[in-house]
Design an enzyme around this catalytic site. Sequence first.
Site, PDB file in Angstrom:
ATOM      1  N   SER A 140       0.858  -1.284  -0.309  1.00  0.00           N
ATOM      2  CA  SER A 140      -0.091  -0.193   0.067  1.00  0.00           C
ATOM      3  C   SER A 140       0.901   1.221  -0.013  1.00  0.00           C
ATOM      4  CB  SER A 140      -0.893   0.034   1.183  1.00  0.00           C
ATOM      5  OG  SER A 140      -1.694   1.418   1.393  1.00  0.00           O
ATOM      6  N   TYR A 153      -2.938   0.273  10.805  1.00  0.00           N
ATOM      7  CA  TYR A 153      -3.073  -0.393   9.263  1.00  0.00           C
ATOM      8  C   TYR A 153      -1.550  -0.037   8.650  1.00  0.00           C
ATOM      9  CZ  TYR A 153      -4.262  -0.423   4.510  1.00  0.00           C
ATOM     10  OH  TYR A 153      -4.427  -0.736   3.002  1.00  0.00           O
TER      11      TYR A 153
HETATM   12  N1  LIG Z   1      -8.526   0.519  -1.731  1.00  0.00           N
HETATM   13  C1  LIG Z   1      -7.364   1.065  -1.523  1.00  0.00           C
HETATM   14  O1  LIG Z   1      -7.230   2.240  -1.515  1.00  0.00           O
HETATM   15  C2  LIG Z   1      -6.108   0.165  -0.955  1.00  0.00           C
HETATM   16  C3  LIG Z   1      -4.851   0.912  -1.136  1.00  0.00           C
HETATM   17  C4  LIG Z   1      -3.733   0.399  -0.685  1.00  0.00           C
HETATM   18  C5  LIG Z   1      -3.614  -1.087  -0.702  1.00  0.00           C
HETATM   19  N2  LIG Z   1      -4.951  -1.629  -0.441  1.00  0.00           N
HETATM   20  C6  LIG Z   1      -4.880  -3.032  -0.116  1.00  0.00           C
HETATM   21  O2  LIG Z   1      -5.622  -3.759  -1.386  1.00  0.00           O
HETATM   22  C7  LIG Z   1      -5.954  -5.098  -1.008  1.00  0.00           C
HETATM   23  C8  LIG Z   1      -7.460  -5.222  -1.539  1.00  0.00           C
HETATM   24  O3  LIG Z   1      -8.404  -4.421  -0.945  1.00  0.00           O
HETATM   25  P1  LIG Z   1      -9.614  -3.843  -1.745  1.00  0.00           P
HETATM   26  O4  LIG Z   1      -9.261  -2.219  -1.597  1.00  0.00           O
HETATM   27  O5  LIG Z   1      -9.520  -4.281  -3.079  1.00  0.00           O
HETATM   28  O6  LIG Z   1     -10.630  -3.907  -0.737  1.00  0.00           O
HETATM   29  P2  LIG Z   1     -11.784  -5.184  -0.683  1.00  0.00           P
HETATM   30  O7  LIG Z   1     -12.457  -5.241   0.641  1.00  0.00           O
HETATM   31  O8  LIG Z   1     -12.702  -5.171  -1.819  1.00  0.00           O
HETATM   32  O9  LIG Z   1     -10.861  -6.628  -0.898  1.00  0.00           O
HETATM   33  C9  LIG Z   1     -10.318  -7.271   0.181  1.00  0.00           C
HETATM   34  C10 LIG Z   1     -10.794  -8.615   0.024  1.00  0.00           C
HETATM   35  O10 LIG Z   1     -10.330  -9.183   1.017  1.00  0.00           O
HETATM   36  C11 LIG Z   1     -11.182 -10.143   1.649  1.00  0.00           C
HETATM   37  N3  LIG Z   1     -11.027 -10.586   3.243  1.00  0.00           N
HETATM   38  C12 LIG Z   1     -10.838  -9.618   4.073  1.00  0.00           C
HETATM   39  N4  LIG Z   1     -10.666 -10.266   5.371  1.00  0.00           N
HETATM   40  C13 LIG Z   1     -10.542 -11.672   5.158  1.00  0.00           C
HETATM   41  C14 LIG Z   1     -10.342 -13.057   5.885  1.00  0.00           C
HETATM   42  N5  LIG Z   1     -10.277 -12.858   7.090  1.00  0.00           N
HETATM   43  N6  LIG Z   1     -10.581 -14.032   5.180  1.00  0.00           N
HETATM   44  C15 LIG Z   1     -10.739 -14.111   3.717  1.00  0.00           C
HETATM   45  N7  LIG Z   1     -10.683 -13.190   3.032  1.00  0.00           N
HETATM   46  C16 LIG Z   1     -10.830 -11.802   3.392  1.00  0.00           C
HETATM   47  C17 LIG Z   1     -12.370  -9.488   1.620  1.00  0.00           C
HETATM   48  O11 LIG Z   1     -13.582 -10.400   1.573  1.00  0.00           O
HETATM   49  C18 LIG Z   1     -12.368  -8.823   0.264  1.00  0.00           C
HETATM   50  O12 LIG Z   1     -13.067  -9.473  -0.872  1.00  0.00           O
HETATM   51  C19 LIG Z   1      -5.877  -5.378   0.727  1.00  0.00           C
HETATM   52  O13 LIG Z   1      -4.762  -5.688   1.132  1.00  0.00           O
HETATM   53  C20 LIG Z   1      -5.782  -3.593   0.966  1.00  0.00           C
HETATM   54  O14 LIG Z   1      -5.132  -3.400   2.115  1.00  0.00           O
HETATM   55  C21 LIG Z   1      -6.159  -1.096  -0.777  1.00  0.00           C
END
Ligand SMILES: NC(=O)c1ccc[n+]([C@@H]2O[C@H](COP(=O)([O-])OP(=O)(O)OC[C@H]3O[C@@H](n4cnc5c(N)ncnc54)[C@H](O)[C@@H]3O)[C@@H](O)[C@H]2O)c1
Length: 259
Positions: A140, A153
Amino acid sequence: MSNQQVVSITGAGSGIGLELVRSFKSAGYCVSALVQNEEQKASLCNEFKDALEIVVGDVRDHATNEKLIKQTTDRFGHLDCFIANAGIWDYMLGIEEPWEKISSSFDEIFNINVKSYFSGIRAALQELKKTSGSVVMTASVSSHAVGAGGSCYIASKHAVLGMMKALAYELAPHIRVNAVAPGGTVTPLSGPASAGFDKTHMENMPGIEDMIKGLTPLGISAKAEDVVAPYLLLASRDQGKFITGTVINIDGGMALGRK
Ligand SMILES: NC(=O)c1ccc[n+]([C@@H]2O[C@H](COP(=O)([O-])OP(=O)(O)OC[C@H]3O[C@@H](n4cnc5c(N)ncnc54)[C@H](O)[C@@H]3O)[C@@H](O)[C@H]2O)c1
């Protein structure tokens, strides 16, 4: 063994993970997906019919990660790339919150964002050794910078970067290990159940797009499909073969600071 490349993706039921499934499928990969619940599975089945191998479970459970890898290789024959992507945000949780709340949230965030990556990679290791495969982790902008999350986080995403570098070193020359660091991306990203954020979704926060634009030097917010290209590069046996121990930022310049 088929020549078709095989990728396994966690957090594949929504957001960036779902776009990774779409992109890797379009690029000709066989894809297996770890999703959190039956609703996510039904939605993937609806879109991809029976083309994906899908496991439903909790990414913190090592047996679930082992099941994902076993079902992947049983069905597709081998594994070329493991993408550790499931994660939660902390909704700017502060250290002055009641100790019980932040202690349990800290454990939950670290178990999902850090230890589950370790568990998934451990489960995939022997298969990746057989194919001289690779790992890509979702880091991230919070792996480098402050301001886009609370300290729990940010600490967890800094830990992802440390794990990526250490494993790239430990697993060379057999397995390449890299990370992608997205910035503000509008997705359903939720938070710790311990703090009551498990049903909260970032995409529904009022003013979220403007907030991201304000923090991003390029002045735009990303959608999930805007941040997947580096994963394809890092997974590629051709274009990615000389890359290990690296993080690719895809954040509109957010790590540089506010303009
Ligand atoms: N959205 C942003 O701005 C952003 C920025 C930087 C990094 N990220 C990272 O990107 C990755 C994906 O996040 P996203 O933004 O697509 O959100 P999202 O919520 O759509 O995706 C995260 C997924 O992880 C799954 N998940 C969470 N806890 C779980 C568990 N205990 N067991 C199984 N599955 C689980 C959720 O069901 C979800 O589908 C994450 O690691 C997040 O930290 C996101």
